[in-house]
Design an enzyme around this catalytic site. Structure first.
Site, PDB file in Angstrom:
ATOM      1  N   GLY A   2      -4.083  15.522 -15.360  1.00 14.14           N
ATOM      2  CA  GLY A   2      -2.773  15.431 -16.485  1.00 14.14           C
ATOM      3  C   GLY A   2      -3.094  15.951 -17.661  1.00 14.14           C
ATOM      4  O   GLY A   2      -2.766  17.209 -17.930  1.00 14.14           O
ATOM      5  N   GLY A   3      -3.727  15.446 -18.692  1.00 16.70           N
ATOM      6  CA  GLY A   3      -3.951  15.663 -19.962  1.00 16.70           C
ATOM      7  C   GLY A   3      -4.410  17.232 -20.181  1.00 16.70           C
ATOM      8  O   GLY A   3      -3.787  18.176 -20.901  1.00 16.70           O
ATOM      9  N   ASN A  58      -0.254  18.214 -13.594  1.00 20.76           N
ATOM     10  CA  ASN A  58       0.434  16.928 -13.664  1.00 20.76           C
ATOM     11  C   ASN A  58       1.043  16.923 -15.063  1.00 20.76           C
ATOM     12  O   ASN A  58       0.434  16.242 -15.740  1.00 20.76           O
ATOM     13  CB  ASN A  58       0.050  15.643 -12.922  1.00 20.76           C
ATOM     14  CG  ASN A  58       1.191  14.732 -13.115  1.00 20.76           C
ATOM     15  OD1 ASN A  58       2.202  15.001 -13.299  1.00 20.76           O
ATOM     16  ND2 ASN A  58       0.875  13.495 -12.886  1.00 20.76           N
ATOM     17  N   TRP A  59       2.351  17.482 -15.302  1.00 20.44           N
ATOM     18  CA  TRP A  59       2.641  17.546 -16.684  1.00 20.44           C
ATOM     19  C   TRP A  59       3.186  16.147 -17.237  1.00 20.44           C
ATOM     20  O   TRP A  59       3.541  15.986 -18.541  1.00 20.44           O
ATOM     21  CB  TRP A  59       3.639  18.865 -16.851  1.00 20.44           C
ATOM     22  CG  TRP A  59       3.253  19.985 -17.078  1.00 20.44           C
ATOM     23  CD1 TRP A  59       1.775  20.257 -16.746  1.00 20.44           C
ATOM     24  CD2 TRP A  59       3.613  21.190 -17.200  1.00 20.44           C
ATOM     25  NE1 TRP A  59       1.486  21.806 -17.014  1.00 20.44           N
ATOM     26  CE2 TRP A  59       2.950  22.191 -17.087  1.00 20.44           C
ATOM     27  CE3 TRP A  59       5.076  21.689 -17.328  1.00 20.44           C
ATOM     28  CZ2 TRP A  59       3.223  23.802 -17.287  1.00 20.44           C
ATOM     29  CZ3 TRP A  59       5.319  22.969 -17.127  1.00 20.44           C
ATOM     30  CH2 TRP A  59       4.597  24.064 -17.380  1.00 20.44           C
ATOM     31  N   LYS A  60       3.466  15.294 -16.176  1.00 24.50           N
ATOM     32  CA  LYS A  60       4.225  14.069 -16.579  1.00 24.50           C
ATOM     33  C   LYS A  60       5.566  14.294 -17.498  1.00 24.50           C
ATOM     34  O   LYS A  60       6.101  15.243 -17.094  1.00 24.50           O
ATOM     35  CB  LYS A  60       3.358  13.204 -17.291  1.00 24.50           C
ATOM     36  CG  LYS A  60       2.154  13.115 -16.533  1.00 24.50           C
ATOM     37  CD  LYS A  60       0.999  11.970 -17.012  1.00 24.50           C
ATOM     38  CE  LYS A  60      -0.280  12.186 -16.178  1.00 24.50           C
ATOM     39  NZ  LYS A  60      -1.207  10.649 -16.506  1.00 24.50           N
ATOM     40  N   GLU A 119      -6.852   8.753  -7.080  1.00 24.08           N
ATOM     41  CA  GLU A 119      -6.968   8.673  -8.463  1.00 24.08           C
ATOM     42  C   GLU A 119      -7.000   7.098  -8.883  1.00 24.08           C
ATOM     43  O   GLU A 119      -6.084   6.194  -8.910  1.00 24.08           O
ATOM     44  CB  GLU A 119      -5.415   9.058  -9.112  1.00 24.08           C
ATOM     45  CG  GLU A 119      -4.973  10.537  -8.764  1.00 24.08           C
ATOM     46  CD  GLU A 119      -4.211  11.002  -9.891  1.00 24.08           C
ATOM     47  OE1 GLU A 119      -4.394  12.108 -10.547  1.00 24.08           O
ATOM     48  OE2 GLU A 119      -2.978  10.621  -9.868  1.00 24.08           O
ATOM     49  N   HIS A 131       2.421   8.148  -7.548  1.00 25.31           N
ATOM     50  CA  HIS A 131       1.575   8.202  -8.607  1.00 25.31           C
ATOM     51  C   HIS A 131       1.311   6.786  -9.231  1.00 25.31           C
ATOM     52  O   HIS A 131       2.445   5.934  -9.178  1.00 25.31           O
ATOM     53  CB  HIS A 131       2.128   9.164  -9.674  1.00 25.31           C
ATOM     54  CG  HIS A 131       1.125   9.380 -10.886  1.00 25.31           C
ATOM     55  ND1 HIS A 131       0.881   8.419 -11.799  1.00 25.31           N
ATOM     56  CD2 HIS A 131       0.179  10.439 -10.942  1.00 25.31           C
ATOM     57  CE1 HIS A 131       0.064   9.115 -12.470  1.00 25.31           C
ATOM     58  NE2 HIS A 131      -0.521   9.986 -12.191  1.00 25.31           N
ATOM     59  N   GLY A 160      -5.883   8.993 -17.870  1.00 25.24           N
ATOM     60  CA  GLY A 160      -5.612   9.038 -19.131  1.00 25.24           C
ATOM     61  C   GLY A 160      -6.478   8.303 -20.117  1.00 25.24           C
ATOM     62  O   GLY A 160      -6.355   7.986 -21.183  1.00 25.24           O
ATOM     63  N   GLU A 211       1.383   5.693 -12.163  1.00 23.97           N
ATOM     64  CA  GLU A 211       2.444   5.176 -13.166  1.00 23.97           C
ATOM     65  C   GLU A 211       3.667   4.930 -12.682  1.00 23.97           C
ATOM     66  O   GLU A 211       4.177   3.998 -13.237  1.00 23.97           O
ATOM     67  CB  GLU A 211       2.393   6.619 -14.246  1.00 23.97           C
ATOM     68  CG  GLU A 211       1.330   6.767 -15.050  1.00 23.97           C
ATOM     69  CD  GLU A 211       1.058   8.106 -15.610  1.00 23.97           C
ATOM     70  OE1 GLU A 211       1.970   8.937 -15.517  1.00 23.97           O
ATOM     71  OE2 GLU A 211      -0.028   8.407 -15.830  1.00 23.97           O
ATOM     72  N   SER A 231      -8.748  11.823 -15.605  1.00 23.89           N
ATOM     73  CA  SER A 231      -9.697  12.563 -16.711  1.00 23.89           C
ATOM     74  C   SER A 231     -10.531  13.774 -16.471  1.00 23.89           C
ATOM     75  O   SER A 231     -11.581  13.943 -16.806  1.00 23.89           O
ATOM     76  CB  SER A 231     -10.573  11.493 -17.155  1.00 23.89           C
ATOM     77  OG  SER A 231      -9.610  10.429 -18.014  1.00 23.89           O
TER      78      SER A 231
HETATM   79  P1  PGA Z   1      -5.233  12.504 -16.649  1.00 25.23           P
HETATM   80  O1  PGA Z   1      -4.151  12.103 -15.426  1.00 25.23           O
HETATM   81  O2  PGA Z   1      -5.915  13.838 -15.981  1.00 25.23           O
HETATM   82  O3  PGA Z   1      -4.554  12.676 -17.884  1.00 25.23           O
HETATM   83  O4  PGA Z   1      -6.228  11.442 -16.607  1.00 25.23           O
HETATM   84  C1  PGA Z   1      -4.086  12.339 -14.246  1.00 25.23           C
HETATM   85  C2  PGA Z   1      -3.014  12.082 -13.286  1.00 25.23           C
HETATM   86  O5  PGA Z   1      -2.362  11.115 -13.804  1.00 25.23           O
HETATM   87  O6  PGA Z   1      -2.657  12.633 -12.310  1.00 25.23           O
END
Ligand code: PGA
Length: 248
Positions: free
Chosen positions: A233-234, A9-11, A166, A94, A172, A96, A212
């Site tokens: 994500g990261g 997930n590149w956001k 999640e 998601h 994050g 966010e 994470s």
């Molecule tokens: P993260 O993000 O791996 O940076 O914790 C996961 C996500 O938001 O899908």
């Protein structure tokens, strides 16, 4: 047998150049992977990266969509537009988006149904906040989110839906749920799908863990019986890191 699915997930990261270079490098390192490999990219990168990924196992996902077909919704994008641009999947709900963009259980449900209508595979997210976990409400929250998300969704649609558990406190933050914690909730979600749709569907539906996930914890997470993949994500932003996740 459920096919593992690892999605980056590149956001709001990456550009045309870095995105194309990423796809080239990852495609070269994949080999004959048994894993479904998905990149959830910004809208503007869907079409170019779909083209860049042609002939490779890499599939492209959008990170959000609107639930209406069309209309006066400035700044929004429809499922059909995503499909036309080359997306095969779409992330829905998601945390966010729930946190910053007024996504609700109700809009998640509308989007999930519309994504299926358009022939997109939804990756629908759920998960509790730290406060909710500490109050002992993890299962109640996840239950509410899952039941609401799947309201009016047929068994045929459910079986192709990907669910991503999640926990908000792990996204994050560098604070990963332990594999056992992730398994506990994901096993609960599978049980919930069983009560809603029966054991054939619940045995087939794929459930990812997200929060994470990194090269050094992917293996223990993937070893859990009910965990079928990861939404990352990261650690999905660098080709070598993403490759070591996919080749876990
Ligand atoms: P993260 O993000 O791996 O940076 O914790 C996961 C996500 O938001 O899908």
């Amino acid at each position: 047998m459920r096919k593992p699915i690892i999605a980056g997930n590149w956001k709001m990261h990456m550009t045309m150049d870095t995105g194309r270079a990423f796809v080239r490098e990852v495609a070269a390192g994949l080999g004959d992977t048994e894993v479904e490999v998905v990149l959830c990219v910004p809208f503007t990168l869907i079409q170019p990266l779909k083209a860049a990924a042609e002939g490779t196992p890499i599939k492209i996902a959008a990170q959000n969509m609107h639930f209406e077909d069309s209309g006066a919704y400035t700044g929004e994008i429809s499922a059909e537009m995503l499909k036309e641009a080359g997306a095969a999947y779409v992330v829905i709900g998601h945390s966010e988006r729930r946190q910053y963009f007024n996504e609700t259980d109700e809009t998640v449900n509308l989007k999930l149904k519309k994504a299926h209508e358009a022939g997109l595979i939804p990756i629908v997210c759920c998960g509790e906040t730290l406060e909710e976990r500490e109050a002992g409400n993890t299962e109640a929250v996840v239950r509410r989110q899952v039941i609401a998300a799947f309201e009016g969704v047929s068994p045929e649609q459910t079986v192709t839906t990907v669910i991503a558990y999640e926990p908000v406190w792990a996204i994050g933050t560098g604070r990963t749920a332990t594999a056992a914690q992730a398994q506990e909730v994901i096993g609960y979600i599978r049980g919930l799908i069983e009560t809603m749709y029966g054991d054939v569907i619940s045995e087939e539906v794929r459930i990812q863990y997200g929060g994470s996930v990194k090269p050094d914890n992917i293996e223990e997470i993937m070893n859990e019986v009910d965990i079928d993949g990861a939404l990352v994500g990261g650690a999905s932003l660098k080709p070598d890191s993403f490759l070591s996740l996919v080749n876990f």
